[in-house]
Design a protein around this motif. Sequence first.
Motif, PDB file in Angstrom:
ATOM      1  N   ARG A  22       0.786  -1.479  -0.012  1.00 43.40           N
ATOM      2  CA  ARG A  22       0.020   0.128   0.025  1.00 43.40           C
ATOM      3  C   ARG A  22       0.859   1.201   0.050  1.00 43.40           C
ATOM      4  NH1 ARG A  22      -2.951  -0.333   4.622  1.00 43.40           N
ATOM      5  NH2 ARG A  22      -4.714  -1.465   3.754  1.00 43.40           N
TER       6      ARG A  22
ATOM      7  N   GLU B 175      -2.650  -1.528  -3.332  1.00 38.00           N
ATOM      8  CA  GLU B 175      -3.619  -0.482  -2.968  1.00 38.00           C
ATOM      9  C   GLU B 175      -2.945   0.690  -2.976  1.00 38.00           C
ATOM     10  OE1 GLU B 175      -7.463   0.377  -0.296  1.00 38.00           O
ATOM     11  OE2 GLU B 175      -5.725  -0.442   0.686  1.00 38.00           O
TER      12      GLU B 175
ATOM     13  N   ASN C 287      -0.722   2.870  -4.647  1.00 34.06           N
ATOM     14  CA  ASN C 287       0.628   2.807  -5.304  1.00 34.06           C
ATOM     15  C   ASN C 287       0.792   3.559  -6.425  1.00 34.06           C
ATOM     16  OD1 ASN C 287       1.970   0.410  -3.315  1.00 34.06           O
ATOM     17  ND2 ASN C 287       0.153  -0.552  -4.159  1.00 34.06           N
TER      18      ASN C 287
ATOM     19  N   ASN D  93      -4.764   2.429  -7.466  1.00 33.40           N
ATOM     20  CA  ASN D  93      -3.241   2.411  -8.243  1.00 33.40           C
ATOM     21  C   ASN D  93      -3.257   3.524  -9.081  1.00 33.40           C
ATOM     22  OD1 ASN D  93      -1.918   0.327  -6.260  1.00 33.40           O
ATOM     23  ND2 ASN D  93      -3.540  -0.768  -7.439  1.00 33.40           N
TER      24      ASN D  93
ATOM     25  N   ASN E 226      -8.570   2.095 -10.264  1.00 30.38           N
ATOM     26  CA  ASN E 226      -7.222   2.430 -10.795  1.00 30.38           C
ATOM     27  C   ASN E 226      -7.152   3.549 -11.937  1.00 30.38           C
ATOM     28  OD1 ASN E 226      -5.631   0.122  -9.062  1.00 30.38           O
ATOM     29  ND2 ASN E 226      -7.324  -0.841 -10.395  1.00 30.38           N
TER      30      ASN E 226
END
Length: 423
Positions: free
Chosen positions: A309, A332, A334, A361, A383
């Motif tokens: 994370r 998660e 990133n 992400n 994302n």
Amino acid sequence: MFRNAQMPSTGWFAAVGATALLTVLMTPPSAHASVVTCGQTLTTSVVLQADLLNCPGDGLVVGANDLTIDLNGHSVDGVGLGVGIRTGGFARTTLTNSAVTAAQVQEFDHGVQLAPGTSGTVVEKLTLRSNEFTGVDVNGATHSRIRNNVIDRQSHRGVLVTGGAHDNVIADNALTGNQGGGLLMQNSRANRLEGNRITDSGNAGLVLEGSSGNTLLTNTVGGSGDGSFILQLGSNDNLVQGNSTGRSADAALIVSDSTGNRILSNTFRDSGDSGISLQSAHGTTVVGNDVSANPGGIDLSRSDGNTIRSNTANDSKGDGISLELSSNNLVELNQVNRSGSRGIYVVGEATAATGNRLIGNTVNDNKGGGLSVSKAVHLVQGNTARGNGGWGISADPGNTDGGANLASGNGQAAQCSGVVCAP
């Protein structure tokens, strides 16, 4: 000329006696003017007044509790045998140097050895150099402090911690040019390694084997002939926080065959492989790390139940984050940008109950695509993928589209495959 001088009378001499006078003359010197010899067992505190050179065995041996041995800028020098200063299992010994000039312990098998049963020992301000096996050997010792030493050019390791050693602090030491590695801890627990600078090790910089519950804080490792940090063989529940790396021949941090470690807020750059590599490592928390500018950012292989994370994995030569044959991981929030290959890549089948979750992400400007998920069943949700060379997000059939994915400016006109992406 000597008319007024008062000499002892023959009566005085007779009263004191030759034996008593000899006792007075042979009273051990005080701790402020101590003369010691190679191999001597000390039972009182000492301040060295001269070098001990070419000791054929041990240099000095601690023989009582509550001693201070001040090298006072002098050297304890051997011929490649024995121990420079051996604690012998006593308590509350302080080995120090009060002088401005360096105090060297050199050319023994071990520079300083804290034997089993040793507790409360302080080893500080010494230069441990050119010893065969270790600069400092912490063998079963407890509640001791190894701090502010220079540990330089041992033929094997700078510091070795073994034998169930626990509750020790190893802090603010400079470990340089040790051919067999910087610091190795085996089968020891609850120790604190903080603020050490480990450079140019012939092997790995800092290694834990079968050692759990230890804390690694703000250490710097660079120029290692292997990985910078390695946790392996059942090194569980350790905290690795605020550390940094420079060059290394392998990954900056390798965690293998271990569980429950926390990898927090480290800066791992310029390694020979990935910034963080998890190999059969489970239940690991990897949060807030910067693993930019490595061949790979964060790699998981056969590693389950980990949390990845809020890490930054930019400018990797390969994939920024990759998961291979790994399940039930949370990836998660990133940041994975400008990778030479894919931003995030997941390969390997899972069941609906064990799939990986890829949530929130950001994967921008990666040459090989933003986020790629092969096989099934994994969750792809929320994302953002912009400016990638291939697909923004690509998911094989059978994966779960959790919605709220965004994509624009990617190399494939459709932007996403297998999930729906808003502009």
